[in-house]
Design an enzyme around this catalytic site. Structure first.
Site, short mmCIF file in Angstrom:
data_model
loop_
_atom_site.label_atom_id
_atom_site.label_comp_id
_atom_site.label_asym_id
_atom_site.label_seq_id
_atom_site.Cartn_x
_atom_site.Cartn_y
_atom_site.Cartn_z
N TYR A 452 4.34 -0.53 40.93
CA TYR A 452 5.93 -2.07 40.73
C TYR A 452 5.22 -2.67 40.24
O TYR A 452 4.83 -2.94 38.36
CB TYR A 452 7.15 -2.06 41.45
N SER A 532 10.03 2.05 35.04
CA SER A 532 10.96 1.01 34.65
C SER A 532 9.58 -0.24 34.15
O SER A 532 8.80 0.07 34.00
CB SER A 532 11.55 0.40 35.40
N ASP A 616 20.44 6.13 29.08
CA ASP A 616 19.12 4.93 29.69
C ASP A 616 19.68 3.35 28.89
O ASP A 616 18.93 2.86 28.01
CB ASP A 616 18.57 5.01 30.27
#
Length: 680
Positions: A452, A532, A616
């Site tokens: 991430y 993301s 989204d």
């Protein structure tokens, strides 16, 4: 591979004298019939490819079996009832139950009945202090926009009108008369799902009145802020307002509700650090802050003079990163030490009372309850420890198992090992590697590297049946704690932001290189995955080092770094990323690593499956659409480039179980197939 033809248009922008082509901008229009046709055509190609994989069905069957066990949330008390969420195994949405002492549990709210396809989910619930009234928020198709329904708890009758179009907001009740919430004006340009949402507004809704009569409390034209959070102290003496313009750093305000027409009082008047009022005793406020403490500390102050120059330190900063919660009148200091949990219990006087004994090395969460509750709950999990709920006594400091899941999993067959490796600039980075015991370091083990690296978010150990389905096959699962995250506090976060964002990609590439050098795997058996900001990570690293990876899974990623701030809440991410309008230096830096712009013709890229969803409205699907179109255009190698676009789904929250199983099964089938392996 034969891909659908993607039209190219002659669209360009000029940034500080540099012309940048944007031929796929038409895909940003999520309402056009042309975009819908493109989505349908891409999904058809993806499904045709996946259908040829002989073991796709077997993987789905195994995942379904692994996920078919009862799952519970931590219980919480409201009024006369104890509430908890339960999923019987494969229910698309978890059901909210309640029970009185010594009575059977009953269904209180069943989100599976909210829509025929279970894509309308329960996005939040908030009770008044006495538990007699509540609001529950509904999200349709995974959208961040929600509607709030007001209900009586005893007989579940609906009160008044549904409050429409709430976004990025909890609900804070004031007595039983009404509640506070925050929202945005609907976008003036573009669709509701992709249009820019600029400024939050904090309202008070009085029961029995219409939403158009709601009173603006904070924000709006006179005090524009992008994010406004709201809560009340447990005694309802103070309204707490947190205001920010980005995802890091906030102002802090209070308003004394016991005094009619009292003014909003400033506690912190800038966005430089993070602060949160966690408790009060009378006028004494307890504040978590990282002001003058990059790893966090707890201070106290009198509400009459609440500014930072009057703060008194209660729990000092340590070498480990702190977060805090309140339960049973105690302070729980929850530390992250090398990405794993350590929890200490303090009195309100700052006296250390207990170190909570955890069942192993992993992640503990919870430790929150009302003032009068002397028993509370916490969860513990790790990569090899299924998420288990414990009951804890604040008086004795002892805990016991409350709910243990019955998973088809034998933890004695697996192990997790934490190692530290050096990144490109010599920085030491931790990584936890999980695998089946007896693993042979042949360099041929299928390996999934997950990352991430952003927004001060820490990746701590957590059990996953999806990952278990890989580990059973002899695969390796590796999770590095990259810079940009929160594992080592503010300094670690800042080291992966703006003009230092490349550090994050270097950390991830170095993790891959370590796994290869140590013979866990090789480039022919290494897959990378992230969602993301992690989708950005995967897109950037596969563009920079395409030869290092066999398979890539960028999900709901931020792929167009020059335009991300023009959609929905994207402008709020500028603290981490900077924007293409900031300066020539910032533009050049973003343009260099932006996944969409870093793809080059003639390069052999890994087998790639991009994942996104049509609803989204956090990271709009146009990012993934444009990236997939460009990758299909530039791919010089034989590896497939697919995009899977879920319909009636969002950024991830509220995704039905059946859709989640299908999505994971498709990924693992794609992974094994493109590594030339079979699923056993």
């Amino acid at each position: 591979m034969i891909y659908p033809e993607t039209k190219k248009e002659n669209i360009q922008d000029t940034y500080f004298g540099t012309i940048v082509q944007d031929p796929y901008r038409w895909l940003e229009d999520d309402r056009s019939a042309e975009t819908k046709s493109w989505v349908d055509a891409q999904n058809a190609v993806t499904q045709k490819y996946l259908a040829q994989i002989p073991f796709r069905g077997a993987i789905k069957e195994r995942l379904t079996k692994l996920m078919n066990y009862e799952k519970f949330s931590q219980p919480f008390k409201e009024g006369e009832y104890t509430y908890f969420y339960k999923n019987s195994g494969l229910q698309n949405q978890s059901v909210l139950y309640r029970q009185k002492e010594n009575s059977e549990a009953e269904v209180f709210l069943d989100p599976n009945t909210f829509s025929k396809d279970a894509t309308t989910s329960l996005a939040g619930i908030s009770f008044s202090k006495d538990g007699s009234v509540l609001t529950y928020q509904l999200s349709e198709g995974g959208s961040d926009w929600t509607n709030a329904v007001v209900m009586k708890a005893d007989d579940k009758t609906i009160i008044g009108d549904t409050i429409k179009d709430i976004k990025f907001s909890g609900i804070a009740w004031r007595g039983n008369e009404g509640f506070y919430y925050s929202t945005y004006d609907k976008p003036s340009e573009g669709s509701k799902l992709s249009g820019l949402t600029q400024y939050h507004k904090l309202y008070f809704h009085k029961l029995g009145t219409s939403q158009k009569e709601d009173k603006l409390i904070f924000g709006g034209d006179k005090m524009p802020r992008r994010y406004i959070g709201v809560s009340l102290t447990e005694d309802e003496r103070y309204l707490i307002i947190s205001a920010a313009n980005s995802t890091s750093g906030n102002e802090l305000y209070i308003k004394e509700l016991s005094t009619p027409n009292s003014a909003i009082v400033t506690v912190v008047d800038n966005f430089e650090k993070n602060h949160d009022i966690i408790d009060n005793v009378g006028s004494k406020l307890y504040i978590f802050t990282n002001l003058n403490a990059p790893n966090g500390r707890i201070v106290t102050v009198d509400a009459a003079k609440p500014t930072t120059d009057n703060w008194k330190e209660l729990v000092k900063e340590t070498n480990n990163v702190l977060s805090a919660s309140i339960g049973g009148g105690k302070i729980f200091a929850k530390y992250i030490k090398d990405a794993v949990s350590m929890v200490l219990q303090y009195s309100r006087e700052g006296v250390l009372e207990h170190e909570i004994e955890l069942p192993g090395i992993g992640t503990a969460g919870g430790f929150s309850s009302k003032e009068t509750e002397k028993e509370l709950f916490f969860v513990f999990t790790s990569y090899v420890y299924p998420t288990t709920i414990f009951k804890y006594s604040v008086q004795t400091g002892k805990s016991e198992v409350y709910k243990k899941p019955q998973v088809d999993f034998d933890p004695s067959k697996y192990e997790s090992k934490q190692i530290f490796y050096r990144s490109k600039d010599g920085t030491k980075v931790p990584m936890i590697i999980t695998y089946k015991k007896g693993l042979s370091l042949t360099g041929k083990n299928p390996t999934l590297l997950y990352g991430y690296g952003g927004f001060n978010i820490s990746l701590t150990p957590a059990f996953s049946t999806s990952v278990l389905a890989l580990l059973e096959q002899g695969a390796v699962y590796a999770v590095p704690n990259l810079r940009g995250g929160g594992e080592y506090g503010e300094k670690w976060h800042l080291a992966g932001t703006k003009l230092q964002k490349q550090n994050v990609f270097d950390d991830f590439i170095a993790a891959a290189s370590y796994l290869i050098a140590e013979n866990y795997t090789s480039k022919d058996y290494l897959a990378i995955m992230g969602g993301s900001n992690g989708g950005l990570l995967v897109g950037a690293t596969m563009a920079q080092r395409p030869e290092l990876f066999k398979v890539a899974f960028p999900a709901v990623g931020v792929m167009d770094m020059l335009r991300y701030h023009k959609f929905t809440s994207g402008a709020g991410w500028s603290f981490d990323y900077g924007t293409s309008a900031d300066s020539k230096e910032m533009f050049d830096y973003l343009h260099h690593y932006s996944p969409l712009h870093a793809l080059k013709k003639g390069v052999k890229y890994p087998a790639t499956m991009v994942n996104t969803a049509d609803h989204d409205d956090r990271v709009v699907p146009a990012h993934s659409f444009k990236f997939a179109a460009k990758l299909q255009e530039t791919q010089a190698g034989p590896a497939p480039v697919l995009i899977s676009i879920l319909t009636n789904a969002g950024h991830g929250a509220g995704k039905p179980t059946d859709k989640a199983i299908e999505e994971v099964a498709d990924k693992w089938a794609f992974l094994f197939y493109n590594m030339g392996l079979t699923y056993k």
